[in-house]
Scaffold this motif. Structure first.
Motif, PDB file in Angstrom:
ATOM      1  N   HIS A  56      43.361 -78.053 -16.448  1.00  0.00           N
ATOM      2  CA  HIS A  56      42.779 -78.378 -17.744  1.00  0.00           C
ATOM      3  C   HIS A  56      41.570 -79.307 -17.621  1.00  0.00           C
ATOM      4  O   HIS A  56      41.167 -79.919 -18.598  1.00  0.00           O
ATOM      5  N   ARG A  93      48.650 -71.740 -24.879  1.00  0.00           N
ATOM      6  CA  ARG A  93      47.817 -71.863 -23.689  1.00  0.00           C
ATOM      7  C   ARG A  93      48.668 -72.168 -22.455  1.00  0.00           C
ATOM      8  O   ARG A  93      48.500 -71.553 -21.400  1.00  0.00           O
ATOM      9  N   ASP A 129      39.173 -73.593 -23.403  1.00  0.00           N
ATOM     10  CA  ASP A 129      40.244 -72.684 -23.009  1.00  0.00           C
ATOM     11  C   ASP A 129      39.722 -71.617 -22.035  1.00  0.00           C
ATOM     12  O   ASP A 129      40.417 -71.224 -21.097  1.00  0.00           O
ATOM     13  N   GLN A 163      40.244 -69.131 -29.746  1.00  0.00           N
ATOM     14  CA  GLN A 163      40.920 -70.140 -28.939  1.00  0.00           C
ATOM     15  C   GLN A 163      42.415 -69.862 -29.023  1.00  0.00           C
ATOM     16  O   GLN A 163      42.867 -69.085 -29.866  1.00  0.00           O
ATOM     17  N   ARG A 168      38.731 -78.933 -20.131  1.00  0.00           N
ATOM     18  CA  ARG A 168      39.060 -79.424 -21.470  1.00  0.00           C
ATOM     19  C   ARG A 168      39.021 -80.944 -21.503  1.00  0.00           C
ATOM     20  O   ARG A 168      38.493 -81.535 -22.450  1.00  0.00           O
TER      21      ARG A 168
END
Length: 334
Positions: free
Chosen positions: A305, A41, A157, A34, A308
């Motif tokens: 995102h 990120r 991710d 990750q 996530r």
């Protein structure tokens, strides 16, 4: 393995971490499944248009789980044995899960790992990114209660990278509303749960199809700020009518909640707006207002995102995720 040191990557730059991935040191371990920190990120996503497809796919591969065993397996097995002794019903439910069957079969057998890999999603890229994301989402949903945090976030991710590189990110209000409309109803509820979490509420996603007019429950428990909000999520393309506001007010009164909120991707009819105006225990959040709130509290690039956000919601609402297996991500067996 025991002689290796752990290299903490939280204080190095993104480029230094990427270099470690290309040339991993022999005598030390580091987080490679990750992004070590969110800033890594975010920086990578900002420059993803400059990176080749091959580079992105190689990074996605690092984040995917191969067919393997993980360090958390021993703690899940210990919990399973404990359930056999103290909770027959839970033991029975666990025994019926395919993952537990694989876990039991894997004991002492290196060629029979408990974790079936998901590296096959790479074969869907770059041409079928939506299908790849659907595969990742299903894998996360099936294994949410057992995945170590690092592996869980690594899969999230991977989804972020796939979406950013091979699908793109909507920018304007209309595009973001269209994006939300493409989610299924449960995913939309997860996004709203994450929004209210970012608004510093204690949140609860109610079970699907049995919410009774309350998809998300948000609470404030601090002295002077105590509040209980029942949130109904309407992923609609047309205006939401007054009947939903009336029904929610009844639930609010029945549950003795502070207020009810209807969050929609659309507007509200005049009747619904008039009803909310004379009933302060009902709040209406239209699609445009919702996008403003999400941009403000989840960041303007929240669509990239989305995997996530949804994964975090499902993870947090999983009953089994509340159990502490006391295992660090560095114990994962790759």
């Amino acid at each position: 393995m025991k002689n290796k040191t752990f290299n903490d990557c939280q204080h190095i730059s993104l480029s230094e971490w990427l270099q470690l991935l290309k040339n991993p040191p022999r005598n030390s371990e580091f987080v490679d499944y990750q992004f070590p920190i969110d800033q890594h990120r975010d920086e990578y996503i900002q420059t993803i248009h400059e990176r080749t497809e091959m580079e992105v796919l190689e990074l996605v591969k690092h984040f995917l789980i191969p067919s393997t065993g993980l360090g958390v397996d021993r703690y899940i097995l210990k919990d399973y044995i404990q359930a056999a002794r103290t909770d027959p019903d839970r033991f029975q439910r666990m025994s019926e899960r395919e993952f537990i069957k694989r876990l039991l079969k894997s004991v002492g057998q290196k060629n029979s790992p408990a974790w079936e890999g998901i590296t096959w999603v790479l074969d869907l890229l770059p041409h079928f990114p939506k299908k790849a994301l659907e595969g990742l989402s299903s894998y996360l949903m099936a294994h949410a209660q057992w995945l170590p945090d690092g592996r869980f976030m690594g899969l999230s991710d991977a989804g972020t990278l796939i979406r950013a590189k091979f699908i793109g990110v909507p920018a304007g209000v209309k595009d973001k509303l269209d994006f939300l409309l493409c989610l299924d109803s449960r995913e939309f509820e997860c996004v709203i749960e994450r929004l209210y979490d970012a608004l510093e509420y204690e949140t609860e996603l109610t079970p699907p199809r049995s919410d009774g007019g309350r998809d998300v429950i948000a609470r404030q428990t601090a002295p002077g700020r105590k509040e209980s909000i029942l949130i109904e999520c309407k992923k609609y393309a047309k205006s939401v009518g007054v009947e939903y506001a009336r029904r929610l007010l009844g639930v609010v009164s029945s549950d003795k909640a502070t207020k009810g909120v209807i969050v929609s991707t659309a507007d509200f009819t005049r009747g619904a707006q008039d009803f909310a105006r004379i009933n302060p225990r009902i709040e209406l959040v239209s699609g445009t207002e919702l996008i403003v709130l999400m941009n403000e509290h989840l960041g303007p690039t929240w669509p990239v995102h989305i995997e996530r956000l949804i994964a975090e919601c499902l993870r947090n609402q999983s009953n089994a995720s509340k159990q502490n297996y006391n295992v660090s991500d560095s114990q994962c067996v790759r």
